[in-house]
Design an enzyme around this catalytic site. Structure first.
Site, PDB file in Angstrom:
ATOM      1  N   CYS A  12       0.952  -0.933  -0.059  1.00  0.00           N
ATOM      2  CA  CYS A  12       0.441   0.115  -0.056  1.00  0.00           C
ATOM      3  C   CYS A  12       0.867   1.162   0.191  1.00  0.00           C
ATOM      4  O   CYS A  12       1.737   0.864   0.077  1.00  0.00           O
ATOM      5  CB  CYS A  12      -1.153  -0.024   1.258  1.00  0.00           C
ATOM      6  SG  CYS A  12      -1.616  -1.210   1.717  1.00  0.00           S
ATOM      7  N   ASN A 113      -0.091   1.294   6.309  1.00  0.00           N
ATOM      8  CA  ASN A 113       1.726   0.445   5.056  1.00  0.00           C
ATOM      9  C   ASN A 113       1.963  -0.792   5.773  1.00  0.00           C
ATOM     10  O   ASN A 113       2.424  -0.002   6.877  1.00  0.00           O
ATOM     11  CB  ASN A 113       1.987   1.678   4.664  1.00  0.00           C
ATOM     12  CG  ASN A 113       3.033   0.520   3.090  1.00  0.00           C
ATOM     13  OD1 ASN A 113       2.364  -0.045   2.777  1.00  0.00           O
ATOM     14  ND2 ASN A 113       3.555   2.031   3.515  1.00  0.00           N
TER      15      ASN A 113
END
Lengths: 471, 471, 471, 471
Positions: A12, A113
């Site tokens: 991500c 993330n």
């Protein structure tokens, strides 16, 4: 796109901003510049000081926020997220930021993330206490921990929750009145802060700052918690057990060449890796070519050091989208190719050095070697600007399982035969460290090398699952 | 995409095949490899020997033929077309191939790459004889001429019609039982034929052959008419007034680097142009960078000859799609950028040579020079791997009008000031011819140089209109 | 939707307006009210006095003009068209209005409701003179005839062209400066004119006037050509051979109940047909129900005259759209139903009169009789408010071929057995004429009864094709 | 659609099946038949005995599950849900069924029709214990209560949770191995069970059984919990405090005419209400017409009893979809109408009785009265087949707030003036009870009449919110 070819997928990218009247727009452009970190879905949550508003969807940033939809997101602050493309699982539920609304204690938006290695255990424990989960995402675990921490002060609740999760994480946590930014104690994922007039911005990669016109300030430190609100920015520590181990694949493969990580420009690092590779594994050849896009820099470095001309020997088709029709088996055998073409005019009759950044399963390398031979290359020498990947990653990169990793099961010579190259060489671990050239001492010399060496910077639990194994 | 930035747009690409059970599929992949030649629309017409079937639409090849729609196109032969993106005009009606059904004399499908210079006149004449037109495309003119030729033999009717149109054209003409291929007497547009087992293929660029697994046979000759049917292939001449003048911009800008035109590889030609440019306009600098994607090859050549390191100083965002949201004026001024980023880590504190393939209106060059300066370049030296474009193109490239062409109205020094470069140099016309290095003699040395020199290889009529002026 | 069930499809609906600043918007609402006449595609052409602008597409009026697209159509006048849903053939090319642009003699837009019986012959002739056709639509034939008429005066060219086509037609023909409206000499299709402030409107059905707030003026007369422009409206005759024969199915099935045709309200006509039917074929029963939506009026009339209570014995699902998933054969056998449900609570244990407006192939009737029995009806008496359809229609209604028409091949008693009814009766032709009650004398009493009687009001040519036979 | 006109919106519809190899398909058709109960979103969760799979989305059932997507849902059991259209709020998150995945205690899917009156309080309490919520839906509250009940046995956990929620609910709760069905102690929402071979089905309305070919078995009883699994079906009670109070609006307005509720057919009930209305408020008139679709049955009853002819005086446009373009203010004033048209041919010069099922805000009634007058009606007498709605509903019907309800603030005579009718009459509460004719005794005579009388069958809390007030 090429990510699909290779079987390497980033988890991500995150972007956040506090204190700008067009927060959602800025976040849109920021996410757009991080699109290479995730193409499955995207989302933005804004706050106007009073209320959180969320918009997210499956697809590219363009698709999710197009047609004027962005205008529905007003407010002075925002966090955003792009999510990677995984084969199964996923779906809308897992698109981030996750938003948790509470009727009496304020709402909470989270963007993450990375990958937690103890998510399964914490989840078990929370469920046995009555928590229910709607997603398979680790982020939801953190939200529960924050809410259950017992601390009334949000900052303390977050710090307390962070001590309970292990693994890799760059977290953006937003309430109606605050943006909190946290990086795991190993600093496994990149995360930087910048300024933009009076506003603060935070992003997975510095390329986002250049795109939105922000000024890079500094990298977020491992174990640091930043609290940003209308009064300004404050830095605190939530862990004392710091041991920097930045993911090496960010330099080698994932990050954009125009990003700087820990002060090192990604393109320059890759070019240096290419030079080191040339020093370590000399070869006599006519042309050097790189596998687009991620290996171009290393190939240029390789060519520059050896003096062998650098050429565009491989071309990537820019229009291979998600709706592309795959050729039938019959057509594939007849030679219908997509995505990548070898340039006959460049490689015909030549001894070619093909520089690539990594080999995961080997199938792509074999296909490319074959492409070059079909286009008339007399020799194909494969040079890889990283060491063999022999261990799975638990920190947010989808490198496939142990069984699928060709270097976990084969010697370099065996791999050479499998991919059909005339010669094959990988960069050494030392070469990698020196090529990147970050000034770290200590156990990991500042880099996570686990996928090469098997030495993981965090504990790994028996039930730690790979990202793509979640359902 | 960059095409939009620059204001240079190719007209189209064509692909055809005769004698393959999966003709539509092959054509799909062929068109896909020619997608850079046109993104506005795409179409395919197939024949099963008995009936022509047409499918077309606005959008990319993927979008038009996705979701299983391709399966509706059966038959052993097909022609296809990709159409360029123009601001106004256009629309579905002009997407090719055009299909004309006749109840008693057989149907006719046409695909055209190029631009006719006497279309307006011929159209007037046809209308005064009762013809009616549903499109603004030149192709419809040819269809009328064929039907009105009075020849019962299709081949004669086509040859007769071809003698009446002037300008640039690569035509694919398909009936239920035949595929005809024609190239204008100047050979202004590239067109090649290949074989694929028992099937014949024809394409605007040879890259299509590599993609579908076909073998390049030869280029179609200026003034040649090929007739392909189940009996084989036959070549005829429809004009004796041959004077080769291949569009120079195909080498400089449009064609894919892996295509060969007239035996010359495009990447290699571009690299040679970069080398010639380096010889003609020396400069002392720290790094060489190219404007992606089309100028990369020239930049590599420039770096190779000068020994100045080649770097990725400019990065193009791969995800800028048609639905991308443009930043507001306020955000643009604050520095929100898209499409292209300068790599600070590479250019900061450096003297940069920025190689570009051409300058049309100058606005893009100015923007890129500015990007590099903002990223810290101390000097920016612009080197253009083609001569100044001072004249409009009437042969199918949308180079804007005379008024908009910066080199039509300004000296090189003026242009340098406008774009804000520290120095600026263009390649000479001789350098261009030698760099490409095709072995032609005669008036045009085999190249159309009209946009540089103003010497057009065909007559130009008072009412010849530029492509984007049609409505 | 039900149209699909029955196998009866209207050709089209047309709407036009001259002299209103929001011409396109008005036309949009007009077409929307005519949507029942065609669901495959829709289009609008506007003129601003200077230039014709066209927008059209496949799908419902809503879909084609949604998302603000309507705003691109400016001008003071417009014509529009909705096209019917046919299985094969068709596609974008045949969506109307057709627009023919001419570079020197002005443009021409045409919208057509009806079917020409000599189209094939005229087309042959035109093609032998060099005309080329891009659609399979009759309308294109008229455009060629107009352009080739030799008349410089547009009105004369149109009149001349109209004398050459035979069959059923309501034509709207628009140039930059004029709207022409023509109805065939038999007046086979409905067409009315109205006023809306200073503007003139024309529509296939009067319901469109009510929807847009226009005032009905009068029906267009057979053989009449109206010329509407900024100076006003003018009426001319293009044929002296007038013999009114309005399509009976417009009253029986197609038109909206709130439309008036030739002064007769459609709902009222249908109710009268139901009453006549009750008189002609008495039956002792417990409830009367109609097949929704078109037979509701007749059922009400039947109930009113007989005194048997009218009930909602059959319910149509409003949400059966085009994307509806058909049940598998297994599920269909298990009884999964869509579109139409019998109301158990109403028909269980009852003797039911099921009124329907027509029987085409008989399959739908059999299915509905079966539905009623499954829901517990003890007897099902089918009453049809029109005579048996034993002949195909060549005038624009897609009634299937002779082979498929059950009444062309079976007696009433045989049909009763096939559909499984306890009794079956059709309305007589006399009953039909009296029920509708229009005041016409002459050969056809003002009605086309060809599908019942086989007496066609125009010549029929050996190669006249049914609408769905065109490809 | 008309729902939007009126400002009356049903909350939802539910469908479930256990023991059928095509469970998802059956559920699809079931939901399709319940589409009138909710058009905003739809979802299905299936179980294969091992794992729950969920698919849901915004839009109609057709749209969410079209294009072959349904095939991804395999398993022998399924629950599904359609959600109503609300202006703001909502969005994807609230589309049901909600699915809660647990890593160690099994997953849980919930579908809910109704509205809880103590949701806010329970939510507060849960949040103070650390629960976090991702939706604004009441259903999530129940999931938390189940998980926190402390009971290991699922059935006990569900029963325990049900005792803590108050209000109206029909719940379907599915785990990997069981389907549980619960109805609130007042039985405010309809819910029936049926059989289909060896499979059990459950649905909000019996029309779903007819559509999928299932046999109605019985209505679920208030306070009953059904447990269906591979061993069969078991009934338990979770409350002893039973007091039947079925929502009257289900009979009057919401349910499909072909459904039976508590043994009473909806069409028949409505027709009886129309007859009672005729008895209670006689009027001399020429035609009776109903507002489509929900008032047709009552209008037929009214006509039957009075002998005044029933006519189609109002026509609803079937093609008014969500993308329909609203006319500008100027066009609206000029008289552009959509959705509903008055049939001039029927009402012109007539005294019209317009039967409607209810008046909420009065705006729609005023508009319809006006439509009829514009179409020439000389008198318009409005007859409403239910009593005045003077109180908001807290049980799942979106009747607007107290302030917006015209009957909460105005007398019948005032309403008559506001809507512009010549006379106005409502049905009495006694007429309503007798018209429906259910055999209940007790406090509420089996019907919830709260919106008419203000006597709510459950406690109402100070912070009970109306459905559309949730954000």
């Amino acid at each position: 796109m090429l990510a699909e070819i290779k079987g390497l997928n980033e988890e991500c990218g995150v972007f956040g901003i506090w204190g700008h009247p067009e927060a959602a727009q800025i976040t849109y452009y920021g996410l757009h510049s991080l699109q290479h970190r995730g193409q499955e879905g995207a989302g933005i949550v804004t706050t106007d000081g009073d209320k959180l508003t969320c918009m997210k969807g499956l697809g590219l940033v363009n698709e999710v926020f197009g047609n004027g939809k962005l205008n529905e997101l007003s407010g002075k602050a925002a966090i955003g997220h792009v999510r990677y493309a995984t084969a199964g699982g996923g779906g809308y539920e897992n698109v981030q930021p996750l938003l948790f609304k509470s009727s009496h204690s304020g709402s909470l938006a989270l963007a993450h993330n990375g990958n937690l290695v103890n998510a399964t255990q914490v989840k078990h424990q929370l469920e046995s206490q009555g928590s229910i989960f709607q997603t398979t995402s680790d982020t939801e675990v953190l939200a529960h921990l924050i809410r259950r921490s017992g601390h009334i002060d949000m900052k303390e609740a977050v710090k307390n929750a962070l001590t309970m999760v292990k693994g890799a994480y760059a977290f953006l946590i937003m309430t109606e009145t605050e943006l909190m930014v946290a990086l795991d104690p190993n600093g496994l994922r990149p995360l930087s802060i910048g300024v933009m007039g009076d506003a603060y911005v935070v992003a997975s990669e510095t390329c986002a700052f250049d795109v939105v016109g922000a000024k890079f300030e500094r990298d977020v430190q491992p174990g640091e918690l930043l609290i940003i609100n209308d009064e300004g920015i404050r830095s605190e520590r939530f862990s004392m057990n710091i041991n920097r181990a930045m993911c090496s694949m960010e330099y080698i493969y994932f990050s954009r060449p125009d990003s700087n990580i820990d002060g090192v420009n990604v393109h320059t690092a890759r070019k240096n890796l290419g030079k080191r590779l040339a020093v370590e594994s000399e070869i006599d050849a006519d042309v050097v070519t790189g596998v687009p896009d991620s290996s171009i820099s290393a190939a240029i470095g390789f060519a520059e050091l050896t003096g062998i001309p650098y050429e565009l020997g491989l071309i990537k088709n820019r229009y291979v989208g998600r709706t592309f029709i795959q050729p039938s088996q019959a057509l594939r055998e007849q030679g219908v190719k997509m995505k990548l073409s070898a340039v006959r005019g460049v490689v015909e009759g030549k001894r070619v050095v093909m520089v690539d950044d990594s080999i995961v399963r080997g199938t792509t390398s074999r296909r490319i070697v074959n492409l070059l031979r079909e286009a008339g290359a007399t020799e194909v020498h494969v040079r890889i600007s990283s060491p063999p990947i022999a261990n799975p990653c638990f920190y947010g990169i989808d490198t496939s399982t142990h069984e699928e990793l060709i270097a976990a099961n084969h010697s370099v010579e065996e791999i050479r035969q499998i991919i059909g190259a005339d010669s094959l060489a990988f960069l050494s671990v030392e070469g990698l460290l020196e090529g990147i050239g970050r000034p770290y001492e200590g156990e990991f010399k500042g880099q996570c090398l686990a996928c090469f060496t098997g030495r993981y910077p965090t504990e790994i639990y028996p039930d730690t699952v790979l990202p793509h194994e979640k359902v």
